[in-house]
Motif scaffolding. Structure first.
Motif: not given
Ligand SMILES: Cc1ncc(C[n+]2csc(CCOP(=O)(O)OP(=O)(O)O)c2C)c(N)n1
Ligand code: SF4
Ligand SMILES: [Mg+2]
Lengths: 229, 350, 254
Positions: A128, A162, A176
């Motif tokens: 993440n 993400p 992301g």
């Protein structure tokens, strides 16, 4: 999405969503493959928000949880339950390991090096980029290497996760994913999206498989008043 | 990418302290706050002039803070309840010697070794004294990860402005949970401390930082001086937040994470047409007495909810002073009340 | 001798509160002289302990901080880490250092903090009225060992220099005494050496000084000096326990 391997271990930096992802993988395996699924909670580092806290709810879905030594689930002890060894013997069960955060999480797996000699395992890294230790790809790669060393097993896949909890926007996910795609050294297995903000058109937009996460770790202040008279 | 990052409350405290110019951290591991020393041990050695020292005990850690802050530096220590008990000696000395510093208490279940689950049972200890003697501790209680960051940043400013120790209290799960957070810029301008900080006697007469004042009259004078400062803090630094209190007849008072459970309950009550609202103390000392008093007229009753056997409720009762009923509901031992049980308990008094 | 009684720049004109024949005042002068000789006065922070020396700040022309009982090494750590340019004199009695603050001194030494600890061992809790200290000799009568320290109940004296010398980090550890002119000179030299090492960034040093407390020992000052020579030095042998740089094996190049 999980592939043919019987064993899957989920690792990553602290707080990248390993537990949420592990629980969802276990649920998906149980639903699709109609086999016994065991979720092994090896998160000896984090003591709050662990999959073991959801024992009863997961049992209803046919998922057994193995965690710390019985009676010590609430202790800050890194104690492993002896029954963990069973999962290596029972070749018919599917197993998901929820490892603890950072490279230390990998250390626990190293303990089972003997058992893991003859069987291939998915060792997937949850990423993440909104988390401090995943903000830069170079840090993420360093962590993947450290985990491989500690676990004495190579990381062999990445799960893109993400998000900014309930403040996530589509734009955040897009950015992301773009960043994670540049982690070329490891194959990107799938993207996870929380059910609250999942949209079917995302599949096409991102061109990678998406696992829709159902939210299993609900905090008291998030509970809904559905079952009130 | 958005400027926000996803962080645990504990990590947010550590990062925000660094942004506030804190380069010196002294601590001792204890769950559920160990992410703070872990974060600091990664970051501080990379900052020029920065140091992370793992103290041998919390007793030592707070005294290291005393020393570092006496040299004029921004310094911090953090712990959880049992470790905070050990720091009480140092906090009393620091308060008397007027040395600014920040202490964070990520509270766990007690008494004794208790457990590592979240509780709010340190209120008496930190708000009412804890250490010996006439002193007050500024106590701030965040309820989100963002506020963990913001209040940590502010805590250093309050500490410097008044030359007092400031404590942040958070329940264990607030330290552990993750939320998006945005940080303030790195602080570069600080209050001038040259009139009291110990820097050597190159340019001035010898200075002293002490807490011993043998002559009773002198000691009394010093305490009065401290209390003049405390009066100023009570005037300037009261912090609280209101949620739907306009015209509310039921005033729920809760601080920290449990105030978020209360929000859930208030939304439900409002749906049912019941006029409920929340007054959330953010500064536990100075306590928002006036804000509570201002609700007496409109309130049918006050409902205090804590993760303890009832500690802050005593301050609410003092503020309300018998004018309206003050009811209490609490869970303790590390149990977080669910919205449903809080709701049921409010309804008992309707 | 003459030199010892000349008023150094580091001390002001106030008359010290210590009893006649007390060792604290003598060591204060040595500290002030040494700092002056090394030109360190302006950089010095003096840390006074809880004990008879709690008011040391009345006398020193330096910046000063007063620490809680036993915690001087921790305050010293904080000060030095905050500003490595400072010269930290952490001054402690035996009750303070070897009882209330045993953990603090052991760990400051084990970390090798670059500070100077001046440790006044007078075998009693002077300030509170001569009670038994961890350093009280076996058989020694004090107000809380009225029949003499009985090792069956109160154990044996704690030997700080020997104990700290088992850790690797300290740079310099010496035990000296105030009982003779030769030992006074040795003490002065040791104190100065300790500051000099600190100024050169060499690391932790501790000088333990066997020091008279005639008031609580119930002796005249000359008797007290004799008692140190006859009794204390037997239990606490004088000498250097460490005088070398421990080369760390681990380099900080992660
Ligand atoms: C926490 C605490 N406990 C006890 C005391 C009381 N007290 C003051 S001085 C002292 C002993 C000091 O003895 P020592 O360190 O040997 O110093 P000396 O007076 O002999 O130089 C004690 C126990 C205190 N001030 N604080
Ligand atoms: S009581 Fe003992 S140590 Fe204290 S001042 Fe008097 S002689 Fe010195
Ligand atoms: Mg003594």
């Amino acid at each position: 999405m999980i592939g043919k391997r019987r064993l899957t271990a989920i690792c990553g930096a602290f707080g990248t969503g390993k537990t949420e992802v592990s629980v969802n993988i276990a649920i998906e395996l149980a639903a699709e493959q109609k086999k016994r699924v065991i979720l092994v909670d090896l998160d000896i580092v984090n003591l709050y928000f662990r999959s073991r806290d959801k024992r009863n709810e997961l049992a209803a879905k046919g998922i057994k949880i193995i965690s710390g030594a019985k009676g010590f689930e609430n202790a800050d002890l890194p104690a492993l339950a002896p029954e963990i060894l069973e999962v290596f013997a029972q070749k018919e069960t599917l197993v998901v390991f929820d490892l603890g955060g950072s490279d230390y999480g990998g250390t626990v797996l190293s303990r089972f090096n003997e058992q893991l000699k003859d069987e291939k395992i998915n060792l997937w890294l949850v990423v993440n980029p909104f988390r401090p230790f995943n903000e830069k790809n170079k840090d993420t790669l360093a962590m993947a290497e450290q985990i491989s060393v500690r676990a004495r097993l190579p990381v062999n896949g990445i799960i893109a996760n993400p998000h900014l909890m309930n403040q996530t926007t589509i734009e955040d996910i897009k950015q992301g994913v773009e960043q994670i795609k540049q982690l070329e050294r490891y194959p990107l297995k799938f993207l996870t999206v929380m059910e609250d903000y999942y949209k079917p058109e995302m599949e096409e937009e991102f061109a990678i498989p998406i696992m829709v996460l159902s939210k299993n770790m609900i905090q008291p202040w998030e509970q809904k008043f559905t079952n009130l008279s | 990418m958005s400027k926000k990052v996803l962080m645990k409350g504990n990590e947010a405290v550590a990062e925000s302290a660094i942004r506030a110019g804190c380069k010196l951290y002294f601590g001792y591991p204890i769950t559920p706050q160990s992410e703070i020393p872990e974060y600091m041990s990664r970051k501080l050695p990379q900052i020029p002039g920065g140091a992370y020292i793992q103290a041998e005990t919390e007793v030592s850690a707070i005294n290291m803070v005393y020393g570092a802050a006496s040299a004029g530096a921004r310094a911090m220590t953090t712990s959880s309840s049992p470790g905070i008990s050990l720091m009480m000696e140092g906090i009393s000395y620091i308060a008397c010697a007027e040395v600014p510093c920040v202490i964070v208490n990520v509270m766990r279940g007690g008494p004794g070794l208790g457990n590592i689950s979240p509780e709010q049972a340190d209120y008496f200890q930190v708000v009412k004294g804890g250490g010996h003697g006439n002193y007050r501790l500024v106590v701030l209680a965040p309820s989100s990860v963002q506020e963990m960051a913001d209040l940590t940043y502010d805590a250093f400013d309050i500490a410097d402005r008044y030359r007092v120790p400031v404590m942040l209290v958070a329940e264990g799960n607030l330290g552990q949970m993750m939320e998006p957070v945005e940080f303030k810029e790195l602080k570069t301008e600080f209050i001038d401390k040259s009139d009291w900080a110990l820097t050597g006697t190159q340019n001035h007469e010898p200075k002293i930082i002490t807490s011993i004042l043998l002559d009773p009259e002198t000691m009394e004078k010093h305490i009065h001086k401290l209390y003049e400062k405390y009066a100023l803090i009570e005037k300037n630094e009261v912090r609280f937040e209101e949620y739907l209190t306009d015209g509310a007849e039921i005033i729920i008072i809760a601080y920290g994470l449990i105030s978020r459970v209360a929000r859930n309950v208030v939304d439900k009550l409002r749906e049912e047409g019941i006029k409920a609202g929340i007054l959330r103390p953010v500064s536990l000392w100075p306590f928002p007495n006036e804000a509570i008093k201002s609700k007496i007229k409109q309130a049918k009753f006050f409902f205090v909810c804590e993760m303890s056997m009832g500690q802050m409720v005593e301050d609410v009762r003092l503020a309300v002073n018998g004018a309206k009923p003050v009811h209490f509901f609490g869970r303790c031992g590390g149990v977080v009340p669910t919205p449903i049980e809080m709701y049921d308990n409010v309804k008992r008094y309707l | 001798m003459e030199k010892i009684f000349k008023k150094p720049k580091g001390l002001n004109d106030k008359t010290m509160h210590y009893c006649p024949g007390c060792g604290h005042g003598i060591v204060h002068k040595m500290i002030a002289q040494s700092l002056e000789e090394l030109n360190l006065l302006e950089r010095t922070i003096f840390i006074s302990p809880v004990g008879c020396a709690v008011f040391a700040y009345w006398y020193f022309n330096t910046d000063h901080i007063q620490a809680a009982h036993g915690r001087a090494p921790s305050a010293a750590t904080g000060l030095k880490r905050a500003n490595p340019e400072l010269i930290i004199v952490s001054y402690q009695g035996d009750g303070d250092l070897a009882s209330a603050g045993t953990a603090e001194i052991v760990h400051a030494a084990a970390r090798g903090e670059n500070i100077s600890v001046i440790f006044i061992n007078n075998a009693v809790y002077g300030m509170t009225g001569g009670q038994m200290a961890p350093t009280t000799l076996v058989g020694q009568k004090t107000s809380t060992s009225p029949f003499g320290r009985d090792p069956h109940f109160a154990g044996h004296p704690l030997k700080v220099c020997e104990m700290l010398a088992t850790t690797k980090a300290p740079r310099y550890i010496e035990r000296t005494s105030l009982d003779s002119i030769a030992n006074l000179n040795r003490t002065k030299k040791a104190v100065k050496k300790s500051f000099d090492l600190q100024a050169k960034g060499e690391g932790f040093s501790l000088v333990e000084v066997l020091s008279p407390c005639p008031t609580n020992w119930g002796m005249s000052p000359p008797e007290a000096m004799d008692w140190i020579a006859d009794k204390m030095i037997k239990e606490y042998p004088l000498g250097v326990f460490r005088d070398e740089r421990a080369d760390s094996e681990v380099k900080n190049d992660l």
